[in-house]
Design a protein around this motif. Sequence first.
Motif, PDB file in Angstrom:
ATOM      1  N   ARG A  55     -19.005   1.190  16.965  1.00  0.00           N
ATOM      2  CA  ARG A  55     -19.561  -0.115  17.298  1.00  0.00           C
ATOM      3  C   ARG A  55     -19.212  -1.186  16.269  1.00  0.00           C
ATOM      4  N   ILE A  56     -18.916  -0.756  15.025  1.00  0.00           N
ATOM      5  CA  ILE A  56     -18.651  -1.698  13.940  1.00  0.00           C
ATOM      6  C   ILE A  56     -17.292  -1.446  13.289  1.00  0.00           C
ATOM      7  N   ALA A  57     -16.886  -0.178  13.165  1.00  0.00           N
ATOM      8  CA  ALA A  57     -15.710   0.177  12.372  1.00  0.00           C
ATOM      9  C   ALA A  57     -14.520   0.627  13.205  1.00  0.00           C
ATOM     10  N   ALA A  58     -14.445   0.218  14.479  1.00  0.00           N
ATOM     11  CA  ALA A  58     -13.291   0.612  15.294  1.00  0.00           C
ATOM     12  C   ALA A  58     -11.996   0.042  14.739  1.00  0.00           C
ATOM     13  N   ASP A  59     -12.066  -1.112  14.072  1.00  0.00           N
ATOM     14  CA  ASP A  59     -10.855  -1.675  13.477  1.00  0.00           C
ATOM     15  C   ASP A  59     -10.342  -0.789  12.343  1.00  0.00           C
ATOM     16  N   TYR A  60     -11.245  -0.307  11.493  1.00  0.00           N
ATOM     17  CA  TYR A  60     -10.848   0.566  10.389  1.00  0.00           C
ATOM     18  C   TYR A  60     -10.266   1.873  10.923  1.00  0.00           C
ATOM     19  N   ASP A  61     -10.920   2.462  11.909  1.00  0.00           N
ATOM     20  CA  ASP A  61     -10.415   3.685  12.522  1.00  0.00           C
ATOM     21  C   ASP A  61      -9.022   3.470  13.104  1.00  0.00           C
ATOM     22  N   ALA A  62      -8.820   2.363  13.817  1.00  0.00           N
ATOM     23  CA  ALA A  62      -7.519   2.096  14.432  1.00  0.00           C
ATOM     24  C   ALA A  62      -6.435   1.899  13.379  1.00  0.00           C
ATOM     25  N   MET A  63      -6.747   1.149  12.320  1.00  0.00           N
ATOM     26  CA  MET A  63      -5.742   0.918  11.290  1.00  0.00           C
ATOM     27  C   MET A  63      -5.349   2.216  10.595  1.00  0.00           C
ATOM     28  N   LEU A  64      -6.333   3.068  10.310  1.00  0.00           N
ATOM     29  CA  LEU A  64      -6.004   4.363   9.716  1.00  0.00           C
ATOM     30  C   LEU A  64      -5.149   5.186  10.667  1.00  0.00           C
ATOM     31  N   ARG A  65      -5.475   5.172  11.945  1.00  0.00           N
ATOM     32  CA  ARG A  65      -4.698   5.914  12.940  1.00  0.00           C
ATOM     33  C   ARG A  65      -3.249   5.429  12.972  1.00  0.00           C
ATOM     34  N   TYR A  66      -3.075   4.114  12.949  1.00  0.00           N
ATOM     35  CA  TYR A  66      -1.719   3.564  13.012  1.00  0.00           C
ATOM     36  C   TYR A  66      -0.935   3.882  11.740  1.00  0.00           C
ATOM     37  N   MET A  67      -1.595   3.721  10.585  1.00  0.00           N
ATOM     38  CA  MET A  67      -0.875   3.883   9.321  1.00  0.00           C
ATOM     39  C   MET A  67      -0.665   5.349   8.937  1.00  0.00           C
ATOM     40  N   TYR A 105       0.829  -1.211   0.000  1.00  0.00           N
ATOM     41  CA  TYR A 105       0.000   0.000   0.000  1.00  0.00           C
ATOM     42  C   TYR A 105       0.859   1.255   0.000  1.00  0.00           C
ATOM     43  N   THR A 106       0.212   2.346  -0.355  1.00  0.00           N
ATOM     44  CA  THR A 106       0.793   3.685  -0.297  1.00  0.00           C
ATOM     45  C   THR A 106      -0.254   4.606   0.326  1.00  0.00           C
ATOM     46  N   MET A 107       0.143   5.822   0.625  1.00  0.00           N
ATOM     47  CA  MET A 107      -0.837   6.785   1.126  1.00  0.00           C
ATOM     48  C   MET A 107      -1.929   7.027   0.091  1.00  0.00           C
ATOM     49  N   HIS A 108      -1.559   6.995  -1.180  1.00  0.00           N
ATOM     50  CA  HIS A 108      -2.547   7.178  -2.236  1.00  0.00           C
ATOM     51  C   HIS A 108      -3.603   6.072  -2.187  1.00  0.00           C
ATOM     52  N   SER A 109      -3.172   4.836  -1.965  1.00  0.00           N
ATOM     53  CA  SER A 109      -4.144   3.734  -1.924  1.00  0.00           C
ATOM     54  C   SER A 109      -5.039   3.838  -0.698  1.00  0.00           C
ATOM     55  N   LEU A 110      -4.518   4.340   0.421  1.00  0.00           N
ATOM     56  CA  LEU A 110      -5.357   4.555   1.599  1.00  0.00           C
ATOM     57  C   LEU A 110      -6.459   5.556   1.283  1.00  0.00           C
ATOM     58  N   ARG A 111      -6.115   6.589   0.525  1.00  0.00           N
ATOM     59  CA  ARG A 111      -7.107   7.606   0.180  1.00  0.00           C
ATOM     60  C   ARG A 111      -8.119   7.088  -0.842  1.00  0.00           C
ATOM     61  N   ARG A 112      -7.816   5.946  -1.443  1.00  0.00           N
ATOM     62  CA  ARG A 112      -8.753   5.306  -2.357  1.00  0.00           C
ATOM     63  C   ARG A 112      -9.504   4.157  -1.680  1.00  0.00           C
ATOM     64  N   GLY A 113      -9.468   4.140  -0.342  1.00  0.00           N
ATOM     65  CA  GLY A 113     -10.249   3.164   0.402  1.00  0.00           C
ATOM     66  C   GLY A 113      -9.564   1.855   0.706  1.00  0.00           C
ATOM     67  N   ALA A 147     -11.960  11.529  10.521  1.00  0.00           N
ATOM     68  CA  ALA A 147     -11.221  11.729  11.768  1.00  0.00           C
ATOM     69  C   ALA A 147      -9.717  11.578  11.572  1.00  0.00           C
ATOM     70  N   ASN A 148      -9.335  10.705  10.641  1.00  0.00           N
ATOM     71  CA  ASN A 148      -7.910  10.474  10.393  1.00  0.00           C
ATOM     72  C   ASN A 148      -7.390  11.245   9.181  1.00  0.00           C
ATOM     73  N   GLU A 149      -8.224  12.133   8.658  1.00  0.00           N
ATOM     74  CA  GLU A 149      -7.854  13.036   7.559  1.00  0.00           C
ATOM     75  C   GLU A 149      -7.332  12.280   6.342  1.00  0.00           C
ATOM     76  N   VAL A 150      -8.059  11.203   6.016  1.00  0.00           N
ATOM     77  CA  VAL A 150      -7.674  10.377   4.869  1.00  0.00           C
ATOM     78  C   VAL A 150      -8.511  10.694   3.638  1.00  0.00           C
ATOM     79  N   GLY A 151      -9.775  11.012   3.832  1.00  0.00           N
ATOM     80  CA  GLY A 151     -10.642  11.282   2.691  1.00  0.00           C
ATOM     81  C   GLY A 151     -12.077  11.438   3.160  1.00  0.00           C
ATOM     82  N   GLY A 152     -13.004  11.300   2.192  1.00  0.00           N
ATOM     83  CA  GLY A 152     -14.413  11.473   2.496  1.00  0.00           C
ATOM     84  C   GLY A 152     -15.262  10.498   1.720  1.00  0.00           C
ATOM     85  N   MET A 153     -16.308  11.013   1.068  1.00  0.00           N
ATOM     86  CA  MET A 153     -17.257  10.149   0.368  1.00  0.00           C
ATOM     87  C   MET A 153     -16.610   9.407  -0.796  1.00  0.00           C
ATOM     88  N   GLY A 154     -15.667  10.037  -1.471  1.00  0.00           N
ATOM     89  CA  GLY A 154     -14.994   9.366  -2.581  1.00  0.00           C
ATOM     90  C   GLY A 154     -14.223   8.150  -2.120  1.00  0.00           C
TER      91      GLY A 154
END
Length: 247
Positions: A171-183, A137-145, A226-233
């Motif tokens: 309640r459901i996406a704490a794993d996604y939030d944590a991974m974004l925070r770490y990466m 992965y790259t930061m670009h791929s993180l911004r692409r979901g 919250a992790n300033e990665v992106g939005g609806m896109g």
Amino acid sequence: MASISIVTAVYNRASTLEQALDSVAAQTHPEIEHVIQDGGSTDGTLELIKARLPSNISLVSEPDNGLYDAINKGISRCTGDVIGLMHSDDFFANDRVLEQVARAMEDPAIEGVYGDLDYVSGTDTGRIIRKWRSGSYTMHSLRRGWMPPHPTLYLRREVYERWGLYDTSFRIAADYDAMLRYMVKGAVRLVHVPEVFVKMRVGGESNRSMGRILRKSREDYRALRANEVGGMGALAMKNLSKLKQFL
């Protein structure tokens, strides 16, 4: 060689837990601690676990405030150098997974390891429904979901100590939030091992109903913002990227 702690948060999963326990016990890596955080099961789950004691299993059974609270409790009890998860409905793809994790972590510059994942039928675990081949992965791929398969992720203890555990307001996406925070915020160095680490039964918590799917999307969007990665896109591309797992 790094010692590895495996956390299993479980509540009333007697029908599937035995396979998860067996797959951890079969691992060839010599230094494994299996930390089980039970929420007060009443269906025979505790009896399954206690029948295996004493072993490398560390068991606590007490009420919790949901999956991520239970995982946080489990992580707080870990003593290993590296920490990963084994959900009660999942199992390792083979008996050398943790050996590969430990080998990758021999490089002190690497802070985490992840692999690939197969979704399998809940009634026939030999039948693969979807294949998640994560890749690098790259930061670009993180911004692409992009995201790594969470059940295959192993992190050094220091990552949790520095960047925190799971945010239980999700309640459901704490794993996604944590991974974004770490990466993203933590800029942790992860390496991909291009092999299937985990087999996951279909029918997880996030997709059991349309209401949960919508809540998952709302929480994913919140994590992205919250992790300033992106939005609806980024959210749209994250969901669309799952289509190729069926091919």
